[in-house]
Design an enzyme around this catalytic site. Structure first.
Site, PDB file in Angstrom:
ATOM      1  N   PRO A 307       0.822  -1.212   0.000  1.00  0.00           N
ATOM      2  CA  PRO A 307       0.000   0.000   0.000  1.00  0.00           C
ATOM      3  C   PRO A 307       0.858   1.265   0.000  1.00  0.00           C
ATOM      4  CG  PRO A 307       0.111  -0.949   2.205  1.00  0.00           C
ATOM      5  CD  PRO A 307       0.816  -1.916   1.290  1.00  0.00           C
ATOM      6  N   ARG A 309      -0.813   4.894  -1.167  1.00  0.00           N
ATOM      7  CA  ARG A 309      -1.785   5.957  -0.909  1.00  0.00           C
ATOM      8  C   ARG A 309      -2.495   5.768   0.435  1.00  0.00           C
ATOM      9  NH1 ARG A 309      -4.259   8.525  -5.312  1.00  0.00           N
ATOM     10  NH2 ARG A 309      -3.760   6.694  -6.541  1.00  0.00           N
ATOM     11  N   CYS A 380       1.991  29.587 -14.450  1.00  0.00           N
ATOM     12  CA  CYS A 380       1.598  30.164 -15.732  1.00  0.00           C
ATOM     13  C   CYS A 380       0.988  29.097 -16.617  1.00  0.00           C
ATOM     14  CB  CYS A 380       2.800  30.781 -16.411  1.00  0.00           C
ATOM     15  SG  CYS A 380       2.973  32.457 -15.882  1.00  0.00           S
ATOM     16  N   TYR A 409       1.393  11.169  -3.373  1.00  0.00           N
ATOM     17  CA  TYR A 409       1.537  11.602  -4.753  1.00  0.00           C
ATOM     18  C   TYR A 409       1.392  13.116  -4.934  1.00  0.00           C
ATOM     19  CZ  TYR A 409       1.001   6.571  -5.354  1.00  0.00           C
ATOM     20  OH  TYR A 409       1.153   5.204  -5.256  1.00  0.00           O
TER      21      TYR A 409
HETATM   22  N1  LLP Z   1       3.003  -1.338  -5.988  1.00  0.00           N
HETATM   23  C1  LLP Z   1       3.245  -1.022  -7.271  1.00  0.00           C
HETATM   24  C2  LLP Z   1       4.029  -1.924  -8.081  1.00  0.00           C
HETATM   25  C3  LLP Z   1       2.740   0.177  -7.795  1.00  0.00           C
HETATM   26  O1  LLP Z   1       2.965   0.470  -9.055  1.00  0.00           O
HETATM   27  C4  LLP Z   1       1.997   1.050  -6.961  1.00  0.00           C
HETATM   28  C5  LLP Z   1       1.493   2.312  -7.471  1.00  0.00           C
HETATM   29  C6  LLP Z   1       1.794   0.688  -5.619  1.00  0.00           C
HETATM   30  C7  LLP Z   1       2.302  -0.531  -5.163  1.00  0.00           C
HETATM   31  C8  LLP Z   1       1.041   1.542  -4.642  1.00  0.00           C
HETATM   32  O2  LLP Z   1      -0.277   1.717  -5.037  1.00  0.00           O
HETATM   33  P1  LLP Z   1      -1.277   2.536  -4.064  1.00  0.00           P
HETATM   34  O3  LLP Z   1      -1.485   1.706  -2.816  1.00  0.00           O
HETATM   35  O4  LLP Z   1      -0.642   3.841  -3.764  1.00  0.00           O
HETATM   36  O5  LLP Z   1      -2.513   2.687  -4.863  1.00  0.00           O
HETATM   37  N2  LLP Z   1       0.375   8.937  -9.283  1.00  0.00           N
HETATM   38  C9  LLP Z   1      -0.924   8.297  -9.233  1.00  0.00           C
HETATM   39  C10 LLP Z   1      -0.822   6.953  -8.599  1.00  0.00           C
HETATM   40  C11 LLP Z   1       0.153   6.050  -9.320  1.00  0.00           C
HETATM   41  C12 LLP Z   1       0.284   4.717  -8.658  1.00  0.00           C
HETATM   42  C13 LLP Z   1       1.448   3.998  -9.223  1.00  0.00           C
HETATM   43  N3  LLP Z   1       1.724   2.725  -8.655  1.00  0.00           N
HETATM   44  C14 LLP Z   1      -1.883   9.195  -8.451  1.00  0.00           C
HETATM   45  O6  LLP Z   1      -1.479  10.275  -8.034  1.00  0.00           O
HETATM   46  O7  LLP Z   1      -3.061   8.858  -8.296  1.00  0.00           O
END
Ligand code: LLP
Length: 457
Positions: A307, A309, A380, A409
């Protein structure tokens, strides 16, 4: 007139911070103003200036503990939650997650170094990435960090390295399980158009290939199906699919000890969002893996999840100071703040929604009119808008705005567009605030500029 339905009045679920819009320690002081972690936001801005990133330690720790606790409760085998550091990478975050017993996922030498400097034990770090450089792979191997093989190129490099150092290397592989996730729907497809990992249809060839290497020992499988996911079924399916892949790997003599199911659990950014709790998410994936292992009479692998986010987003807020107003009669009123797309690129990149309030008047009290504002950033670019339309009480230049759910993020995707320095970040806990990231200055940004000698008069 008081805003009855304010999200600030919703009951807080301390056991699953991702289900709240605000950090757990959010409160309104007797003077009617916002405080987090026992610290008055106004006082923090007086001391640290704005824009300001703030992280609430209690919310962070509760999120880490929720994953640990749920895995211990629902998964009878060994388990390890791993923090996806791309969500917010810093020496502080590495140190905090590690103090809670979590591992860490890194995708570059920078994230790896940050993890090591923050004190994450090498054996709890995994190294991801669809285009790892030779230098990065060597760095990981030298530091005994497990590499998650994403493609043939990784495999070739690791094979060469393991032969040259004449030592066995344990590896994991990432594959695309054919589950496509959008926030509110998912589909299962035969294959998945993704730049990450091996296609599931290619795995038997891969297993055969790995079994012919001298020094590579395939010990783990990884899959990640998306981010900000509110449904549970995709992860239920994922558990089953991964266990089936363990069986396929067994046919080639590989003994898979670790299953890493990725991250993806969503968080509540606005009142329209209703993500499952951390416990429900972990229970779903655990139950599915246990059931499938029982069915095939397999020993339970170590279950890892990643996890990002849902560990850090809700713990974070960003404070901005209001500057200029521009009223376009009959159309809209722009209210501009002292940050924007450089400290939070998510609205312009993904049209992401957030919740916000005035720090000095969080419930929009004592105003005759509630106004709809468009909150613009200072860059800008016309699209640099943090809120297309938000209802706030009358506000004026110098008032502070708090945006919630910015822990993930935001800082990690920030930029210096328009040569805007990055904000400072502070950690709050029990009425104390500590700096965890110094504010950049415009001069800092000139540090890497070079004027060739012949241009100097
Ligand atoms: N593991 C892998 C291999 C990943 O690619 C990601 C996220 C995670 C774990 C963590 O996922 P989470 O639990 O955070 O959902 N920049 C985008 C989110 C990109 C996520 C990329 N990979 C945003 O701001 O929504």
């Amino acid at each position: 007139m008081e805003e009855k339905e304010s999200f600030l009045k919703q009951k807080i679920d301390a056991n699953s911070p991702n289900k709240n819009i605000v950090p757990i320690t959010t409160s309104i002081e007797s003077d009617g103003k916002l405080s987090i972690g026992g610290c008055s936001i106004e006082e923090l801005v007086k001391k640290y200036d704005s824009p300001l990133y703030i992280l609430d330690e209690i919310t962070l720790r509760n999120s880490c503990r929720a994953y640990k606790k749920a895995l211990e409760k629902h998964y009878p085998g060994k388990s390890l939650p791993i923090y996806a550091s791309k969500a917010n990478s810093s020496i502080f975050m590495s140190n905090l997650v590690s103090s809670e017993g979590l591992g860490l996922d890194a995708v570059s030498e920078g994230e790896l170094l940050t993890a090591l400097k923050g004190g994450v034990p090498n054996e709890k770090i995994v190294f991801h990435g669809n285009n790892k450089s030779d230098k990065e792979i060597e760095f990981a191997v030298r530091n005994n960090i497990k590499v998650i093989v994403d493609n043939d190129y990784d495999l070739e490099r690791l094979e060469e390295i393991s032969n040259s150092i004449d030592r066995d290397l344990e590896i994991m592989i990432r594959f695309t399980p054919g589950i496509e996730c959008h926030t509110h729907e998912y589909i299962r497809t035969g294959s998945f158009d993704s730049k990450f990992g091996f296609g599931i249809e290619y795995l038997n060839i891969l297993f055969d290939r790995i079994s012919k290497t001298k020094r590579l020992k395939l010990r783990g499988l990884h899959a990640h199906i998306g981010s900000q996911i509110f449904e549970l079924d995709p992860h239920k399916d994922l558990g089953e699919i991964m266990v089936n892949v363990i069986l396929d790997a067994k046919n080639f003599g590989h003994d898979i000890e670790k299953l890493n199911v990725g991250g993806g659990l969503g968080i509540k950014y606005t009142e329209n969002d209703d993500p499952p709790s951390i416990d429900e998410w972990v229970k779903t994936i655990s139950t599915s893996v246990v059931k499938a292992c029982k069915k095939h009479n397999l020993n339970l692998p170590t279950l890892m999840c990643e996890p990002g986010r849902s560990i850090v987003s809700t713990a974070g807020i960003t404070i901005y100071k209001i500057g200029a107003f521009k009223e376009i009669p009959g159309i809209r009123t722009y209210l501009s703040v002292d940050g924007g797309m450089s400290d939070n690129p998510r609205p312009i990149t993904y049209q992401s929604d957030y919740s916000a309030c005035l720090v000095g008047n969080p419930f929009n009290i004592n105003t005759n009119s509630k106004n709809k504002y468009t909150i613009a950033g200072k860059h800008c670019e016309s699209g640099d808008v943090l809120f297309k339309e938000i209802e706030l009480a009358n506000c004026k230049t110098g008032d502070l705005i708090c945006v919630f759910g910015t822990g993930a993020y935001n800082n990690s995707m920030s930029s210096n567009y328009n040569r805007i320095p990055r904000p400072a970040a502070v950690l709050v806990c029990d009425g104390e605030a500590e700096i965890i990231q110094k504010r950049e200055s415009p001069l800092d940004l000139l540090k890497y500029d070079v004027l060739p000698d012949r241009f100097i008069k």
